[in-house]
Design a protein around this motif. Sequence first.
Motif, PDB file in Angstrom:
ATOM      1  N   THR A  50      48.452  38.103  27.917  1.00 33.85           N
ATOM      2  CA  THR A  50      48.614  36.663  27.733  1.00 33.85           C
ATOM      3  C   THR A  50      47.461  35.917  28.408  1.00 33.85           C
ATOM      4  OG1 THR A  50      49.906  36.325  29.745  1.00 33.85           O
ATOM      5  CG2 THR A  50      51.133  36.934  27.742  1.00 33.85           C
ATOM      6  N   ALA A  51      47.332  34.628  28.066  1.00 35.03           N
ATOM      7  CA  ALA A  51      46.276  33.811  28.663  1.00 35.03           C
ATOM      8  C   ALA A  51      46.457  33.698  30.169  1.00 35.03           C
ATOM      9  CB  ALA A  51      46.280  32.427  28.022  1.00 35.03           C
ATOM     10  N   PHE A  52      47.700  33.587  30.612  1.00 35.38           N
ATOM     11  CA  PHE A  52      47.964  33.443  32.040  1.00 35.38           C
ATOM     12  C   PHE A  52      47.521  34.688  32.808  1.00 35.38           C
ATOM     13  CE2 PHE A  52      50.959  34.150  35.616  1.00 35.38           C
ATOM     14  CZ  PHE A  52      50.505  33.147  36.438  1.00 35.38           C
ATOM     15  N   ILE A  53      47.883  35.874  32.324  1.00 37.58           N
ATOM     16  CA  ILE A  53      47.502  37.118  33.000  1.00 37.58           C
ATOM     17  C   ILE A  53      45.991  37.272  33.031  1.00 37.58           C
ATOM     18  CG2 ILE A  53      47.633  39.634  32.881  1.00 37.58           C
ATOM     19  CD1 ILE A  53      50.452  39.328  31.765  1.00 37.58           C
ATOM     20  N   SER A  54      45.336  36.910  31.937  1.00 39.58           N
ATOM     21  CA  SER A  54      43.883  36.998  31.881  1.00 39.58           C
ATOM     22  C   SER A  54      43.236  36.110  32.946  1.00 39.58           C
ATOM     23  CB  SER A  54      43.384  36.591  30.490  1.00 39.58           C
ATOM     24  OG  SER A  54      41.974  36.571  30.449  1.00 39.58           O
ATOM     25  N   GLN A  55      43.786  34.909  33.129  1.00 39.36           N
ATOM     26  CA  GLN A  55      43.221  34.003  34.125  1.00 39.36           C
ATOM     27  C   GLN A  55      43.487  34.495  35.545  1.00 39.36           C
ATOM     28  OE1 GLN A  55      44.873  30.336  32.286  1.00 39.36           O
ATOM     29  NE2 GLN A  55      42.773  29.592  32.320  1.00 39.36           N
ATOM     30  N   VAL A  56      44.657  35.095  35.767  1.00 37.31           N
ATOM     31  CA  VAL A  56      44.958  35.669  37.076  1.00 37.31           C
ATOM     32  C   VAL A  56      43.939  36.751  37.427  1.00 37.31           C
ATOM     33  CG1 VAL A  56      46.600  37.104  38.338  1.00 37.31           C
ATOM     34  CG2 VAL A  56      47.425  35.141  37.053  1.00 37.31           C
ATOM     35  N   LEU A  57      43.579  37.555  36.436  1.00 33.53           N
ATOM     36  CA  LEU A  57      42.679  38.680  36.670  1.00 33.53           C
ATOM     37  C   LEU A  57      41.221  38.260  36.836  1.00 33.53           C
ATOM     38  CD1 LEU A  57      44.167  41.255  34.133  1.00 33.53           C
ATOM     39  CD2 LEU A  57      44.348  41.320  36.610  1.00 33.53           C
ATOM     40  N   HIS A  58      40.835  37.164  36.202  1.00 30.02           N
ATOM     41  CA  HIS A  58      39.408  36.861  36.126  1.00 30.02           C
ATOM     42  C   HIS A  58      38.985  35.526  36.741  1.00 30.02           C
ATOM     43  CE1 HIS A  58      39.008  40.354  33.570  1.00 30.02           C
ATOM     44  NE2 HIS A  58      39.939  39.881  32.755  1.00 30.02           N
ATOM     45  N   GLU A  59      39.925  34.665  37.125  1.00 29.53           N
ATOM     46  CA  GLU A  59      39.543  33.355  37.638  1.00 29.53           C
ATOM     47  C   GLU A  59      40.034  33.146  39.067  1.00 29.53           C
ATOM     48  OE1 GLU A  59      39.975  30.063  35.000  1.00 29.53           O
ATOM     49  OE2 GLU A  59      39.838  31.312  33.214  1.00 29.53           O
ATOM     50  N   ASP A  60      39.515  32.118  39.715  1.00 29.37           N
ATOM     51  CA  ASP A  60      39.823  31.833  41.114  1.00 29.37           C
ATOM     52  C   ASP A  60      41.240  31.269  41.239  1.00 29.37           C
ATOM     53  OD1 ASP A  60      39.942  30.995  43.733  1.00 29.37           O
ATOM     54  OD2 ASP A  60      37.991  30.000  43.724  1.00 29.37           O
TER      55      ASP A  60
END
Length: 203
Positions: free
Chosen positions: A1-11
């Motif tokens: 999901t978009a949320f998991i992707s952001q957790v993994l790659h963003e601050d």
Amino acid sequence: TAFISQVLHEDPRKFLNWKVIRDTMFFPGHKDELRKPKKSPDWVHIQEYLKEDKIGCAERFSYYNESSGNLIHHAYSLQEFLLHTGKKIKDIKMIFEFGAGYGSLCRLLYKMGFEGSYIIYDLPEFLALQNYFIKSVKLPVEVNFDLGDLKPNSVYLLDSIPSEIHPDLFIGLWSISEVPVNLRNRIFSSIKAGSYLISYQES
């Protein structure tokens, strides 16, 4: 999901600027929700728990730069509940929140003087976010991932519905109308609360 992707790659320190969070969990605010608190004789005290935390980098409310629209909205919802029920936060010993976003309302209640047990039921990904946020804002609470024995000043983050509990207050801000009816029924058959604070979609 978009949320998991952001957790993994963003601050994560700027998570309130992530689109998926802003679109689903963050209310930009309305000036009318600030009007009543500002007229209150307790405004000096109210200002203290309306101060937004740095973690998450929340967008500040244009009519009151010390806070965010989301935090003001939560405070407004809670104050309306207390006004219309006559209840006091100090008399509430156990809260169950169904779908807690990133933990903003939990933070607010403890800042307003809640000292009891706060149980959150949510998806595992959001429980992780709530754990991060609650610990980052340094609330004087212990965070647990198992219900066990309920203790004061303790937050319980659960990804399964307890078999049966009787909280003083059930909170579901928008979450109830965002889930299938069968899950909604399971929640209400297991959680028998003394009071309810619910906001919901039109259908």
